[in-house]
Scaffold this active site. Structure first.
Site, PDB file in Angstrom:
ATOM      1  N   ILE A   1      -3.581   4.112   1.973  1.00 42.22           N
ATOM      2  CA  ILE A   1      -3.894   4.141   3.395  1.00 42.22           C
ATOM      3  C   ILE A   1      -5.029   5.123   3.682  1.00 42.22           C
ATOM      4  O   ILE A   1      -5.710   5.006   4.698  1.00 42.22           O
ATOM      5  CB  ILE A   1      -2.640   4.457   4.243  1.00 42.22           C
ATOM      6  CG1 ILE A   1      -2.892   4.121   5.717  1.00 42.22           C
ATOM      7  CG2 ILE A   1      -2.199   5.902   4.028  1.00 42.22           C
ATOM      8  CD1 ILE A   1      -1.659   4.155   6.592  1.00 42.22           C
TER       9      ILE A   1
ATOM     10  N   TYR B   1       0.827  -1.211   0.000  1.00 41.20           N
ATOM     11  CA  TYR B   1       0.000   0.000   0.000  1.00 41.20           C
ATOM     12  C   TYR B   1       0.858   1.256   0.000  1.00 41.20           C
ATOM     13  O   TYR B   1       2.056   1.212   0.285  1.00 41.20           O
ATOM     14  CB  TYR B   1      -0.968   0.015   1.196  1.00 41.20           C
ATOM     15  CG  TYR B   1      -0.312   0.300   2.531  1.00 41.20           C
ATOM     16  CD1 TYR B   1      -0.262   1.601   3.025  1.00 41.20           C
ATOM     17  CD2 TYR B   1       0.245  -0.717   3.293  1.00 41.20           C
ATOM     18  CE1 TYR B   1       0.342   1.875   4.252  1.00 41.20           C
ATOM     19  CE2 TYR B   1       0.836  -0.456   4.514  1.00 41.20           C
ATOM     20  CZ  TYR B   1       0.891   0.841   4.984  1.00 41.20           C
ATOM     21  OH  TYR B   1       1.482   1.122   6.191  1.00 41.20           O
ATOM     22  N   CYS B   2       0.221   2.377  -0.329  1.00 41.94           N
ATOM     23  CA  CYS B   2       0.878   3.681  -0.309  1.00 41.94           C
ATOM     24  C   CYS B   2      -0.125   4.687   0.257  1.00 41.94           C
ATOM     25  O   CYS B   2      -0.859   4.367   1.187  1.00 41.94           O
ATOM     26  CB  CYS B   2       1.365   4.066  -1.700  1.00 41.94           C
ATOM     27  SG  CYS B   2       0.063   4.150  -2.947  1.00 41.94           S
ATOM     28  N   ARG B   3      -0.172   5.874  -0.297  1.00 46.97           N
ATOM     29  CA  ARG B   3      -1.118   6.877   0.206  1.00 46.97           C
ATOM     30  C   ARG B   3      -2.464   6.763  -0.492  1.00 46.97           C
ATOM     31  O   ARG B   3      -3.505   6.708   0.154  1.00 46.97           O
ATOM     32  CB  ARG B   3      -0.544   8.291   0.029  1.00 46.97           C
ATOM     33  CG  ARG B   3      -1.443   9.382   0.581  1.00 46.97           C
ATOM     34  CD  ARG B   3      -0.749  10.748   0.541  1.00 46.97           C
ATOM     35  NE  ARG B   3      -1.590  11.750   1.167  1.00 46.97           N
ATOM     36  CZ  ARG B   3      -2.486  12.488   0.522  1.00 46.97           C
ATOM     37  NH1 ARG B   3      -2.668  12.325  -0.774  1.00 46.97           N
ATOM     38  NH2 ARG B   3      -3.202  13.377   1.170  1.00 46.97           N
TER      39      ARG B   3
ATOM     40  N   GLY C   1      -3.839  -0.745  -2.173  1.00 46.17           N
ATOM     41  CA  GLY C   1      -4.220   0.624  -2.528  1.00 46.17           C
ATOM     42  C   GLY C   1      -3.647   1.639  -1.563  1.00 46.17           C
ATOM     43  O   GLY C   1      -2.498   1.542  -1.158  1.00 46.17           O
TER      44      GLY C   1
END
Length: 107
Positions: A92, A64-66, A90
């Site tokens: 956070i 995941y990332c932002r 996806g």
């Protein structure tokens, strides 16, 4: 091959210790807030540090990332390195569960 995973499915895997979360944001973003127990592997270091940070290529990794853009890129790079059980979690920003870090109400 990777696939998308919902937060609900991801939390079940994490709670059962059947998967680990991988945060591909930058260290300062990670410090603000991340999924508890997540491993930090910034996108720019995926190709050079994946073997060190994620030693088991057959483990289940929830990336995941932002917002989801960097996680998709990281999953493609990890696949090219031979990782076999990747899920794109996806961003956070859409994670409805516990987050740990030094956040002050902002991401």
């Amino acid at each position: 091959m990777s696939e998308k995973i919902t937060a609900a499915d991801a939390i079940r895997l994490l709670d059962a210790h059947e998967a680990a979360a991988v945060d591909v944001r930058e260290p300062d973003e990670f410090a603000v807030g991340h999924i508890p127990g997540a491993k930090l592997l910034p996108l720019g270091q995926v190709l050079s540090r994946a073997a060190e940070v994620l030693p088991d290529k057959n483990a289940v990794w929830l990336v995941y990332c932002r917002t989801g853009r960097r996680s998709a890129d990281a999953v493609r790079k990890l696949e090219s390195l031979g990782y076999t059980r990747l899920y794109d979690l996806g961003g956070i920003l859409s994670w409805p569960y516990e987050i740990e870090g030094d956040f002050e109400g902002h991401f």
